[in-house]
Write a protein that holds these residues in place. Structure first.
Motif, PDB file in Angstrom:
ATOM      1  N   ALA A 151       0.830  -1.214   0.000  1.00 21.61           N
ATOM      2  CA  ALA A 151       0.000   0.000   0.000  1.00 21.61           C
ATOM      3  C   ALA A 151       0.865   1.265   0.000  1.00 21.61           C
ATOM      4  CB  ALA A 151      -0.917   0.000   1.213  1.00 21.61           C
ATOM      5  N   VAL A 152       2.190   1.087   0.174  1.00 19.39           N
ATOM      6  CA  VAL A 152       3.075   2.256   0.249  1.00 19.39           C
ATOM      7  C   VAL A 152       3.545   2.667  -1.146  1.00 19.39           C
ATOM      8  CG1 VAL A 152       5.226   3.187   1.219  1.00 19.39           C
ATOM      9  CG2 VAL A 152       3.860   1.569   2.553  1.00 19.39           C
ATOM     10  N   LYS A 153       3.006   3.777  -1.640  1.00 11.83           N
ATOM     11  CA  LYS A 153       3.420   4.276  -2.967  1.00 11.83           C
ATOM     12  C   LYS A 153       4.700   5.085  -2.794  1.00 11.83           C
ATOM     13  CE  LYS A 153      -0.952   4.117  -5.341  1.00 11.83           C
ATOM     14  NZ  LYS A 153      -0.947   2.710  -4.971  1.00 11.83           N
ATOM     15  N   ILE A 154       5.583   5.028  -3.784  1.00 11.25           N
ATOM     16  CA  ILE A 154       6.865   5.722  -3.648  1.00 11.25           C
ATOM     17  C   ILE A 154       7.051   6.816  -4.698  1.00 11.25           C
ATOM     18  CG2 ILE A 154       8.017   3.794  -2.506  1.00 11.25           C
ATOM     19  CD1 ILE A 154       9.392   3.222  -5.244  1.00 11.25           C
ATOM     20  N   ASP A 155       7.766   7.868  -4.314  1.00  8.87           N
ATOM     21  CA  ASP A 155       8.106   8.957  -5.225  1.00  8.87           C
ATOM     22  C   ASP A 155       9.538   8.810  -5.732  1.00  8.87           C
ATOM     23  OD1 ASP A 155       5.678  10.715  -4.792  1.00  8.87           O
ATOM     24  OD2 ASP A 155       6.407  10.527  -2.729  1.00  8.87           O
ATOM     25  N   GLN A 156      10.383   8.174  -4.903  1.00  7.54           N
ATOM     26  CA  GLN A 156      11.804   8.087  -5.247  1.00  7.54           C
ATOM     27  C   GLN A 156      12.381   6.761  -4.791  1.00  7.54           C
ATOM     28  OE1 GLN A 156      14.369  11.646  -4.944  1.00  7.54           O
ATOM     29  NE2 GLN A 156      15.610  10.511  -3.479  1.00  7.54           N
ATOM     30  N   ASP A 178       6.223  15.489   2.481  1.00  3.51           N
ATOM     31  CA  ASP A 178       5.377  14.279   2.405  1.00  3.51           C
ATOM     32  C   ASP A 178       5.826  13.242   1.365  1.00  3.51           C
ATOM     33  OD1 ASP A 178       3.716  15.276   4.410  1.00  3.51           O
ATOM     34  OD2 ASP A 178       2.441  16.327   2.979  1.00  3.51           O
ATOM     35  N   GLU A 179       6.942  13.454   0.697  1.00  5.52           N
ATOM     36  CA  GLU A 179       7.360  12.463  -0.297  1.00  5.52           C
ATOM     37  C   GLU A 179       7.882  11.199   0.388  1.00  5.52           C
ATOM     38  OE1 GLU A 179       8.306  14.556  -4.520  1.00  5.52           O
ATOM     39  OE2 GLU A 179      10.022  14.380  -3.156  1.00  5.52           O
ATOM     40  N   VAL A 180       7.806  10.103  -0.377  1.00  8.58           N
ATOM     41  CA  VAL A 180       8.196   8.798   0.149  1.00  8.58           C
ATOM     42  C   VAL A 180       9.288   8.193  -0.725  1.00  8.58           C
ATOM     43  CG1 VAL A 180       7.392   6.441   0.603  1.00  8.58           C
ATOM     44  CG2 VAL A 180       5.894   8.388   1.091  1.00  8.58           C
ATOM     45  N   ALA A 181      10.325   7.666  -0.076  1.00 10.37           N
ATOM     46  CA  ALA A 181      11.396   7.011  -0.821  1.00 10.37           C
ATOM     47  C   ALA A 181      11.607   5.600  -0.292  1.00 10.37           C
ATOM     48  CB  ALA A 181      12.693   7.791  -0.687  1.00 10.37           C
ATOM     49  N   ARG A 190      15.752  12.636   7.372  1.00 13.84           N
ATOM     50  CA  ARG A 190      17.075  12.139   6.962  1.00 13.84           C
ATOM     51  C   ARG A 190      17.369  12.444   5.491  1.00 13.84           C
ATOM     52  NH1 ARG A 190      22.249  10.212   8.511  1.00 13.84           N
ATOM     53  NH2 ARG A 190      22.946   8.783   6.907  1.00 13.84           N
ATOM     54  N   MET A 191      16.370  12.272   4.598  1.00  5.53           N
ATOM     55  CA  MET A 191      16.643  12.455   3.172  1.00  5.53           C
ATOM     56  C   MET A 191      16.053  13.753   2.629  1.00  5.53           C
ATOM     57  SD  MET A 191      16.206   9.561   0.172  1.00  5.53           S
ATOM     58  CE  MET A 191      17.394   8.367   0.789  1.00  5.53           C
ATOM     59  N   GLY A 192      15.561  14.608   3.532  1.00  4.03           N
ATOM     60  CA  GLY A 192      15.004  15.867   3.048  1.00  4.03           C
ATOM     61  C   GLY A 192      14.007  16.463   4.012  1.00  4.03           C
ATOM     62  N   HIS A 193      12.844  16.834   3.487  1.00  4.01           N
ATOM     63  CA  HIS A 193      11.845  17.533   4.293  1.00  4.01           C
ATOM     64  C   HIS A 193      11.482  16.717   5.542  1.00  4.01           C
ATOM     65  CE1 HIS A 193       8.106  19.571   5.426  1.00  4.01           C
ATOM     66  NE2 HIS A 193       8.552  20.589   4.708  1.00  4.01           N
ATOM     67  N   VAL A 194      11.174  17.460   6.593  1.00  6.31           N
ATOM     68  CA  VAL A 194      10.917  16.820   7.888  1.00  6.31           C
ATOM     69  C   VAL A 194       9.684  15.898   7.852  1.00  6.31           C
ATOM     70  CG1 VAL A 194       9.555  18.726   8.868  1.00  6.31           C
ATOM     71  CG2 VAL A 194      10.995  17.363  10.373  1.00  6.31           C
ATOM     72  N   THR A 195       8.786  16.098   6.872  1.00  8.66           N
ATOM     73  CA  THR A 195       7.613  15.211   6.764  1.00  8.66           C
ATOM     74  C   THR A 195       7.801  14.102   5.720  1.00  8.66           C
ATOM     75  OG1 THR A 195       6.550  16.592   5.101  1.00  8.66           O
ATOM     76  CG2 THR A 195       6.027  17.090   7.405  1.00  8.66           C
ATOM     77  N   SER A 196       8.967  14.072   5.078  1.00 10.37           N
ATOM     78  CA  SER A 196       9.219  13.022   4.082  1.00 10.37           C
ATOM     79  C   SER A 196       9.506  11.704   4.800  1.00 10.37           C
ATOM     80  CB  SER A 196      10.375  13.412   3.178  1.00 10.37           C
ATOM     81  OG  SER A 196      11.573  13.540   3.919  1.00 10.37           O
ATOM     82  N   LYS A 197       9.392  10.611   4.058  1.00  4.00           N
ATOM     83  CA  LYS A 197       9.557   9.295   4.688  1.00  4.00           C
ATOM     84  C   LYS A 197      10.518   8.419   3.890  1.00  4.00           C
ATOM     85  CE  LYS A 197       4.945   9.018   6.749  1.00  4.00           C
ATOM     86  NZ  LYS A 197       4.316  10.213   6.121  1.00  4.00           N
TER      87      LYS A 197
END
Lengths: 162, 421
Positions: free
Chosen positions: B289-294, B374-377, B388-395
């Protein structure tokens, strides 16, 4: 040696990336680092912290990267001591090496709340919570660490040593 | 007094017969390492203390890998400071853009570290070289400065947790899945202040790249070091990479461990660490269910040749999902060149991936792949802390190269064993 200040409280596993995000590691300037201290976990910390204030946190404080920028940014912010249940080992070493006071106390980490006024006596290891009227005991530093701190950090200790 | 592998190496370097957990000792160093972020702080301390000479210019490595090629003016200044120091002191193992690689892939590849060594590095993932049977641990910049000046460091002798590996890894799994499984089991402070010693019959079935990946992440369990028994594969690796003097230490049969944990490699499944701690592990199969941006494939954990081969096999003739950015970073110039020679760079580019010169860049949110709000990698890196990889709300979701590559093609986190293409 004593510390006396107001507490900023955090939870377990406060990592070095939130203490000082890597996007600011393009400088070793202590003041610039302090301006971003704790930014990703507590945006207001840098503007709120006052000289002598105390950080209290849970287990494994300072986990993650070896960046000495993390204890440097905390020390430069004016924080007089970090009290945690436990510290990640590289952070523990770095703090001693740069002369940031740290103490391990599960009891203090559990009982002290944000905003409490706390006094620490480093010679006895006692932590007095003036707000709650409680006293906790911390593990004292082993003698060799006292020696490093007494000589003003690791490099002074080895310079003066051999 | 029976000793663990780590204790034997430390005793030998302290010039004593035996050591016990808790002993404070001063040891001789075989290698002192720093990078373009940690070395400037060390150089400042070294000079401020009034040191004018390094203890041994062949036993210091400086690798410009974090923000090099320079990401901005400040980073350029820091690299310049390292370059000047290295030039001034004649540091033999100074690696800059053009010959540098990610430090923990580079030093083993260059034969600069090996069995029986004591290595400190101002980078937490210095524990990687334990894969070669070295005692190797991350320190801060002040320790690096002291190490450069004196060739020595103080240590508290650690106790150890023994990991007995049995069985063999199933298809679709690699060393990354093993170490993520272990961290999920013992937690991010499960080995705090201790050694993680890996052995058992199953260990011999693991490739050197798998072992390097596993030792690399010992720090994510809080360990002082991770260390593997030395076997024929280790010695063959040393020979291939020109490490001349392997010193093989073996734990005593009756060495004391705080805990002995058996890991059956045959039972390992593709594993992913969910935000925001490496201990938050779940089977990849449960995360569709986890969609990824990167997607990032690289780093000191998984940027080695076998990781590139895994990715190339998966990407051959296929394309990353629409809307997914996939960044592939071979960890050293030699690996980069080999990828080109074997046609893998072409495969990656045809698949719609970005292929970069070696850098730590995105792993620590430095540059070359920063995440927006909010981006997901999914990444083969080693940490998924807040921001760790960018914005404080990214995952960030940590995985093996198999899982990352298949996920990049699907657009969501996928179990590589279910990839049917």
């Amino acid at each position: 040696m004593k510390a006396h200040g107001i507490v900023h409280k955090y939870g377990d596993n406060v990592d070095t990336d939130v203490i000082i995000p890597a996007r600011y590691l393009n400088t070793a300037d202590h003041k610039e680092l302090a301006a971003h201290c704790m930014e990703d976990i507590d945006k207001e910390f840098a503007s709120r912290v006052k000289k002598g204030d105390i950080i209290v946190a849970g287990a494994n404080f300072g986990c993650g990267s070896s960046r000495e920028h993390a204890p440097i940014s905390i020390k430069e912010s004016g924080v007089s001591v970090v009290i945690a249940e436990t510290f990640a080992r590289i952070f523990y070493r770095n703090a001693i090496n740069i002369g940031l006071a740290i103490l391990e106390s599960k009891e203090a980490a559990e009982h002290i709340a944000a905003g409490d006024e706390v006094e620490v006596d480093f010679t006895t290891g006692s932590i007095i919570n003036h707000t709650k009227g409680e006293i906790y005991c911390a593990k004292p530093f082993p003698p060799f660490i006292q020696e490093i701190i007494g000589k003003g950090g690791l490099l002074n200790a080895i310079k003066g040593g051999n | 007094m029976p000793m663990t592998m780590t204790q034997k190496i430390l005793a030998a370097h302290a010039g004593v017969e035996t050591v016990s957990p808790g002993d404070l000792i001063r040891v001789k160093l075989d290698m002192v390492l720093g990078n373009d972020i940690t070395s400037p702080v060390a150089i400042n301390e070294f000079e401020k203390a009034g040191f004018t000479e390094v203890f041994d210019k062949t036993r210091i490595s400086m690798v410009m890998d974090h923000f090099v090629p320079n990401k901005d003016i400040k980073a350029a200044q820091q690299a310049k400071q390292c370059r000047c120091f290295a030039g001034c002191h004649g540091i033999v193992n100074y690696f800059d853009a053009g010959d540098m690689g990610i430090e923990h892939a580079l030093l083993p590849e260059k034969g600069l570290v090996g069995p029986g060594d004591v290595v400190i590095g101002a980078d937490s993932h210095t524990c990687t070289y334990g894969a070669l049977g070295a005692f190797s641990t991350g320190v801060g910049s002040t320790d690096m400065a002291a190490g450069m000046a004196t060739g020595e460091a103080w240590f508290k002798v650690p106790s150890a947790i023994r990991f007995n590996l049995t069985g063999t890894l199933p298809a679709g799994c690699s060393g990354k899945d093993v170490i993520l499984t272990i961290i999920g089991k013992i937690g991010v402070d499960g080995a705090l202040y201790q050694s993680m010693e890996f052995g058992g019959e199953g260990m011999h079935t693991l490739s050197m790249d798998d072992r390097l990946c596993m030792a690399n992440m010992a720090i994510e369990a809080g360990a002082k070091n991770g260390i593997f028994e030395v076997d024929e594969k280790t010695l063959a690796y040393c020979k291939e990479h020109g490490f001349a003097n392997p010193r093989v230490y073996t734990a005593d049969a009756d060495a004391e461990y705080t805990e002995v944990i058996t890991i059956n490699l045959s039972e390992i499944v593709p594993t992913v660490a969910c935000p925001h701690l490496p201990e938050n592990t779940k089977p990849a199969a449960e995360l569709s269910a986890v969609k990824i941006d990167q997607c990032v494939i690289g780093s000191c954990t998984n940027g080695r040749i076998s990781d590139m081969e895994t990715a190339a096999k998966i990407f051959a003739g296929r394309h990353v999902a629409p809307g997914v950015r996939c960044i592939i970073i071979p960890a050293t110039q030699a690996i980069y060149k080999e990828c080109a020679k074997r046609g893998w760079i072409e495969i990656f580019i045809d698949a719609g991936c970005v292929v970069s010169t070696p850098t730590c860049g995105p792993c620590l949110g430095g540059y070359m792949g920063i995440l927006a709000e909010d981006e997901v990698a999914v990444a083969t890196t080693n940490r998924n802390f807040v921001g760790r990889m960018g914005h404080v709300t990214s995952k960030v979701y940590l995985s093996s190269p198999e899982t990352a590559a298949v996920s990049a093609i699907k657009g969501y986190i996928a179990d590589p064993r279910e990839d049917t293409a």
